[in-house]
Design an enzyme around this catalytic site. Structure first.
Site, mmCIF file in Angstrom:
data_model
loop_
_atom_site.group_PDB
_atom_site.id
_atom_site.type_symbol
_atom_site.label_atom_id
_atom_site.label_comp_id
_atom_site.label_asym_id
_atom_site.label_seq_id
_atom_site.Cartn_x
_atom_site.Cartn_y
_atom_site.Cartn_z
ATOM 1 N N LYS A 1 7.097 -4.290 -1.203
ATOM 2 C CA LYS A 1 8.496 -4.050 -0.728
ATOM 3 C C LYS A 1 8.361 -4.321 0.781
ATOM 4 O O LYS A 1 9.225 -4.452 1.428
ATOM 5 C CB LYS A 1 8.826 -2.815 -1.381
ATOM 6 C CG LYS A 1 10.317 -2.351 -1.015
ATOM 7 C CD LYS A 1 11.480 -3.366 -1.622
ATOM 8 C CE LYS A 1 12.670 -2.785 -1.143
ATOM 9 N NZ LYS A 1 13.713 -3.841 -1.536
ATOM 10 N N LYS B 1 15.888 -15.364 -4.451
ATOM 11 C CA LYS B 1 15.814 -14.650 -5.435
ATOM 12 C C LYS B 1 15.262 -15.101 -6.864
ATOM 13 O O LYS B 1 14.538 -14.528 -7.353
ATOM 14 C CB LYS B 1 17.418 -13.995 -5.864
ATOM 15 C CG LYS B 1 18.096 -13.213 -4.896
ATOM 16 C CD LYS B 1 17.691 -11.736 -4.928
ATOM 17 C CE LYS B 1 16.626 -11.061 -4.014
ATOM 18 N NZ LYS B 1 16.979 -11.075 -2.401
ATOM 19 N N CYS C 1 0.795 -1.129 0.090
ATOM 20 C CA CYS C 1 -0.122 -0.239 -0.156
ATOM 21 C C CYS C 1 0.820 1.225 -0.017
ATOM 22 O O CYS C 1 1.739 1.359 0.695
ATOM 23 C CB CYS C 1 -0.948 0.119 1.283
ATOM 24 S SG CYS C 1 -2.235 -1.331 1.094
ATOM 25 N N ASN D 1 -4.001 2.042 4.883
ATOM 26 C CA ASN D 1 -2.899 1.154 4.842
ATOM 27 C C ASN D 1 -2.943 0.378 6.056
ATOM 28 O O ASN D 1 -2.939 0.848 7.043
ATOM 29 C CB ASN D 1 -1.583 2.038 4.534
ATOM 30 C CG ASN D 1 -0.262 0.728 4.751
ATOM 31 O OD1 ASN D 1 -0.702 -0.506 4.748
ATOM 32 N ND2 ASN D 1 0.864 1.284 4.864
ATOM 33 N N GLY D 2 -3.137 -0.944 6.219
ATOM 34 C CA GLY D 2 -3.105 -1.858 7.396
ATOM 35 C C GLY D 2 -4.253 -2.447 7.424
ATOM 36 O O GLY D 2 -4.868 -2.830 6.453
ATOM 37 N N GLU E 1 19.631 -17.525 -0.072
ATOM 38 C CA GLU E 1 19.352 -15.995 -0.742
ATOM 39 C C GLU E 1 19.262 -16.253 -2.223
ATOM 40 O O GLU E 1 18.483 -15.745 -3.008
ATOM 41 C CB GLU E 1 20.647 -15.109 -0.378
ATOM 42 C CG GLU E 1 20.328 -13.670 -0.782
ATOM 43 C CD GLU E 1 19.222 -12.885 -0.519
ATOM 44 O OE1 GLU E 1 18.388 -13.401 0.085
ATOM 45 O OE2 GLU E 1 18.977 -11.915 -1.289
ATOM 46 N N HIS F 1 20.738 -36.634 3.489
ATOM 47 C CA HIS F 1 19.668 -36.797 4.464
ATOM 48 C C HIS F 1 18.150 -36.667 3.922
ATOM 49 O O HIS F 1 17.177 -36.468 4.692
ATOM 50 C CB HIS F 1 19.771 -36.142 5.798
ATOM 51 C CG HIS F 1 21.271 -36.273 6.611
ATOM 52 N ND1 HIS F 1 21.558 -37.362 7.156
ATOM 53 C CD2 HIS F 1 22.455 -35.632 6.442
ATOM 54 C CE1 HIS F 1 22.733 -37.507 7.684
ATOM 55 N NE2 HIS F 1 23.340 -36.136 7.044
ATOM 56 N N ARG G 1 6.523 -0.394 -3.967
ATOM 57 C CA ARG G 1 6.119 -0.985 -2.652
ATOM 58 C C ARG G 1 5.182 -2.164 -2.971
ATOM 59 O O ARG G 1 4.822 -3.125 -1.970
ATOM 60 C CB ARG G 1 5.219 -0.119 -1.648
ATOM 61 C CG ARG G 1 5.959 1.127 -1.223
ATOM 62 C CD ARG G 1 5.247 2.140 -0.579
ATOM 63 N NE ARG G 1 4.660 1.676 0.580
ATOM 64 C CZ ARG G 1 5.434 1.999 1.913
ATOM 65 N NH1 ARG G 1 6.574 2.425 1.936
ATOM 66 N NH2 ARG G 1 4.803 1.528 2.931
ATOM 67 N N GLU H 1 11.328 -15.427 -6.255
ATOM 68 C CA GLU H 1 10.576 -14.328 -6.158
ATOM 69 C C GLU H 1 10.485 -13.683 -7.660
ATOM 70 O O GLU H 1 9.540 -13.048 -8.042
ATOM 71 C CB GLU H 1 10.989 -13.361 -5.133
ATOM 72 C CG GLU H 1 12.135 -12.966 -4.987
ATOM 73 C CD GLU H 1 12.525 -12.106 -3.994
ATOM 74 O OE1 GLU H 1 11.629 -11.630 -3.111
ATOM 75 O OE2 GLU H 1 13.765 -11.773 -3.549
ATOM 76 N N TRP I 1 -2.526 -3.034 -1.769
ATOM 77 C CA TRP I 1 -2.218 -4.372 -1.835
ATOM 78 C C TRP I 1 -3.190 -5.004 -1.063
ATOM 79 O O TRP I 1 -3.290 -4.895 0.121
ATOM 80 C CB TRP I 1 -0.736 -4.371 -1.161
ATOM 81 C CG TRP I 1 -0.195 -5.852 -1.462
ATOM 82 C CD1 TRP I 1 0.676 -6.036 -2.666
ATOM 83 C CD2 TRP I 1 -0.149 -6.955 -0.500
ATOM 84 N NE1 TRP I 1 1.080 -7.516 -2.130
ATOM 85 C CE2 TRP I 1 0.579 -7.972 -1.271
ATOM 86 C CE3 TRP I 1 -0.867 -7.331 0.880
ATOM 87 C CZ2 TRP I 1 0.982 -9.074 -0.443
ATOM 88 C CZ3 TRP I 1 -0.622 -8.522 1.300
ATOM 89 C CH2 TRP I 1 0.082 -9.515 0.560
HETATM 90 C C1 F6R Z 1 13.486 -10.520 -0.586
HETATM 91 C C2 F6R Z 1 13.205 -9.519 0.256
HETATM 92 C C3 F6R Z 1 12.196 -9.853 1.316
HETATM 93 C C4 F6R Z 1 12.674 -8.978 2.460
HETATM 94 C C5 F6R Z 1 11.766 -9.076 3.737
HETATM 95 C C6 F6R Z 1 12.253 -8.299 4.902
HETATM 96 O O1 F6R Z 1 14.313 -10.166 -1.764
HETATM 97 O O2 F6R Z 1 13.322 -8.389 -0.145
HETATM 98 O O3 F6R Z 1 12.243 -11.139 1.716
HETATM 99 O O4 F6R Z 1 14.075 -9.094 2.934
HETATM 100 O O5 F6R Z 1 10.596 -8.773 3.475
HETATM 101 O O6 F6R Z 1 12.182 -6.941 4.605
HETATM 102 P P1 F6R Z 1 12.782 -5.773 5.398
HETATM 103 O O7 F6R Z 1 14.209 -6.054 5.400
HETATM 104 O O8 F6R Z 1 12.217 -4.491 4.741
HETATM 105 O O9 F6R Z 1 12.181 -6.093 6.844
#
Ligand code: F6R
Length: 613
Positions: free
Chosen positions: A608, A488, A2, A101-102, A484, A507, A27, A491, A75
């Protein structure tokens, strides 16, 4: 998650609001809307889908000119992403328009009350309920700020609310509880935004609001109160980045731009944090050295990529300080009754500083009297404000939804914290700390070397456009890198990807190996222990079962002997290797998603800033 914009001033509000929404697109959202105050009425439009749909609608049927307006990118939480459920929502008599938002947790109870009083709600969202409540209060007191305060006292949950009153074209009123909101301070105009990107084009002067505050902005004034109406003050600050940081600058994606910004981001994260002779100076860590000496346990919390930074931190912090260090997903933390005392240091990692799961976890930790240190990238955000201490990562704004420079700078902050604790507690000699700091100082150059060879990784990625599954293996500090790398790919490319600790293969996961399955292997540097050779055996085991293996190895490693393809990394100490090993995996995911035709900056279903639990 949002985006919210509010404006009152001398410009056409429609332009300011739509541009602000565009800057907040990163976002994550699935519908957008706008409301303007026009000669005693509200003019509004809202559309499911991208902002372009809203723009097309208002181009076809223009809204009247107005210098006061609000906008929203939604969102979906309650109710599907449809035109009807998009914000703004109007009250029963269309006197107020509200964006939110919320999550309003008691919306069902309020909805029943409203329906009993004859209200007809045209949307199933919690926001429609809040809009009707706000207008109900406004009709009683005829003052939007007071109506907002009364409304906030009736709502439960997390919310940022921004509203306009058709009868008062001079004012926009907002409130926040557990959700982000900043005020942009202009000359003869003022702004509201979920974050400063909403108004950075117009002003870099901002006001951070506290928890449970209401703000009323006019063109020349900003009045802050608490929910009871007592005067309150926000914290004024200057935004230290400008519009250029929010532009792609010739890159196809913000994500790619941010990957290439990493040498500078790493340098900024290190800037001023040591005296050049290896003595660390973390002035923002507002915990006394005595406090730091009494810590007997560290718990690192975060979500997603931030959690993986925490996993790396554990290896480094325990090794350098000998303080037991646990790592936990922030959303699991407070539900399992963790053992926390006043000697526990909780390290909360969050790029945005607004992740609701992490925020709730730090509040829980502080109630248990633990000390909380935030590692955060976003000035003025809630998590550092509610922590005892903070290390800012100084990565600059991260717009691509997938974290890149955010992650690498989180790693630097974790290393700095570990070394600082070692310095204060005397668990490492000064020259040992200085040696690690000197290696950290080389990281911007090492990462630049990898970026200069990006084309090699891109070529590899282009060969995988039809791949449906990829595995990532690592050991020690390379294990979080494997996680990680897999995240990547999930997503951005929407393909099945898993990260495993290589020792775990036998295992269970080895059953997944089949002919041609790509397996990326983050090879530990050759060291005194046998990790490298054990990992090389694991690579051979999957290769023997038909996997195609891609080894990320330090210069000088004769990986061609055990892997199909080799990606060379600069030679760095084992604990710091995640900084360099992550970069090719970021490039790989970005390029693969690009060739697959995906929206790299705004992957489906993702936001985001995850501001709801
Ligand atoms: C992955 C990604 C998310 C954030 C997670 C935490 O690429 O960006 O997994 O790392 O949502 O977000 P923050 O760091 O803003 O608390």
């Amino acid at each position: 998650m949002c985006g919210i914009v509010g404006y009152v001033g001398h410009r056409q509000a429609q332009d300011v609001v739509v541009e602000g929404l565009r800057r907040l697109e990163y976002r994550g959202y699935d519908s957008a809307g706008i409301a303007l105050v026009d000669a005693g009425t509200i003019a509004s439009d809202k559309r499911a889908g991208k902002l372009a749909n809203l723009e097309a609608a208002i181009a076809a049927e223009p809204l009247p000119p107005s210098t006061t307006g609000i906008g929203h990118t939604r969102w979906a939480t309650h109710g599907a992403p449809t035109d009807r459920n998009a914000h703004p929502h109007l009250g029963q008599k269309a006197r107020v328009a509200l964006v939110h938002n919320g999550i309003v947790e008691n919306y069902l109870t309020l909805r029943e009350e409203l329906e009993r009083a004859g209200h007809e709600l045209d949307s199933e969202t919690d926001t429609a309920v809040a809009a009707h409540v706000l207008e109900q209060e406004l009709l009683e007191c005829d003052d939007l700020a007071e109506a907002m305060r009364r409304t906030c006292r009736r709502l439960e949950g997390a919310f940022t609310l921004v509203a306009v009153d058709a009868h008062d074209p001079t004012t926009v009123v907002a409130a926040r509880r557990n959700s982000p909101l900043v005020v942009g301070l202009g000359e003869g105009e003022n702004f509201l935004g979920s974050d400063v990107a909403a108004f950075i084009e117009h002003t870099r002067e901002a006001l951070e609001l506290g928890q449970d505050q209401v703000v009323a902005i006019t063109a020349d004034d900003v009045v802050v109160t608490d929910f009871d109406g007592s005067p309150a003050t926000g914290t004024r600050y200057h935004v230290d980045w400008d519009l250029s940081a929010a532009r792609k600058d010739g890159f196809d994606w913000f994500m790619r731009k941010e990957i290439f910004e990493q040498p500078r981001a790493l340098a900024d994260a290190l800037l001023g944090r040591h005296d050049g002779k290896g003595q660390l100076q973390l002035d923002e860590v507002r915990l006394s050295e005595d406090d730091l000496r009494t810590i007997d346990k560290i718990v690192v919390i975060g979500c997603g990529t931030a959690n993986y930074a925490g996993l790396v931190a554990k290896y480094a912090i325990e090794h350098w300080t000998r303080i037991p260090c646990e790592v936990e997903l922030a959303h699991e933390f407070r539900y399992r009754d963790p053992i926390l005392t006043r000697n526990t240091l909780v390290v909360a990692i969050s790029q945005s500083g607004e992740t609701a799961d992490t925020l709730m976890a730090i509040r829980y930790a502080r109630r248990q009297r633990a000390k909380v240190l935030a590692i955060c990238n976003t000035n003025g955000s809630t998590i550092p404000r509610e922590s005892d201490a903070v290390i800012y990562t100084h990565a600059g704004p991260e717009i691509g939804v997938a974290s890149t420079k955010g992650f690498l700078t989180q790693l630097v902050a974790c290393y700095l914290l570990g070394l600082y604790l070692a310095q204060v507690r005397g668990t490492k000699f000064g020259d040992e700390i200085a040696a690690v700091v000197a290696e950290l100082d080389k990281m911007p150059a090492h990462v630049q070397t990898l970026l200069d060879r990006a084309e090699e990784v891109y070529a590899l990625a282009r060969q995988h456009a039809d791949t449906r599954s990829v595995l990532f293996l690592g050991r020690h500090a390379g294990f979080p890198v494997a996680l990680e790398g897999a995240l990547k790919l999930k997503e951005l490319a929407y393909i099945h990807a898993e990260g495993f600790a290589a020792g775990e293969l036998k295992h269970g996961p080895i059953a997944l190996i089949e002919e041609g399955l790509p397996v990326f292997c983050v090879m530990p540097p050759r060291g005194r222990d046998q990790l490298h050779d054990k990992m090389a055996s694991a690579v051979q085991e999957v290769r023997a079962r038909g996997a195609r293996t891609y080894a990320l190895v330090e210069e000088g490693d004769d990986a061609a002997a055990y892997a199909d393809e080799v990606i060379r990394l600069p030679k760095v100490p084992t604990l710091l290797q995640p900084i360099v090993a992550t970069v090719p995996l970021q490039l790989f995911a970005c390029e693969l998603a690009t060739v697959m035709g995906h929206d790299v900056d705004q992957p489906r279903n993702l936001a985001k800033s995850v501001t709801v639990e």
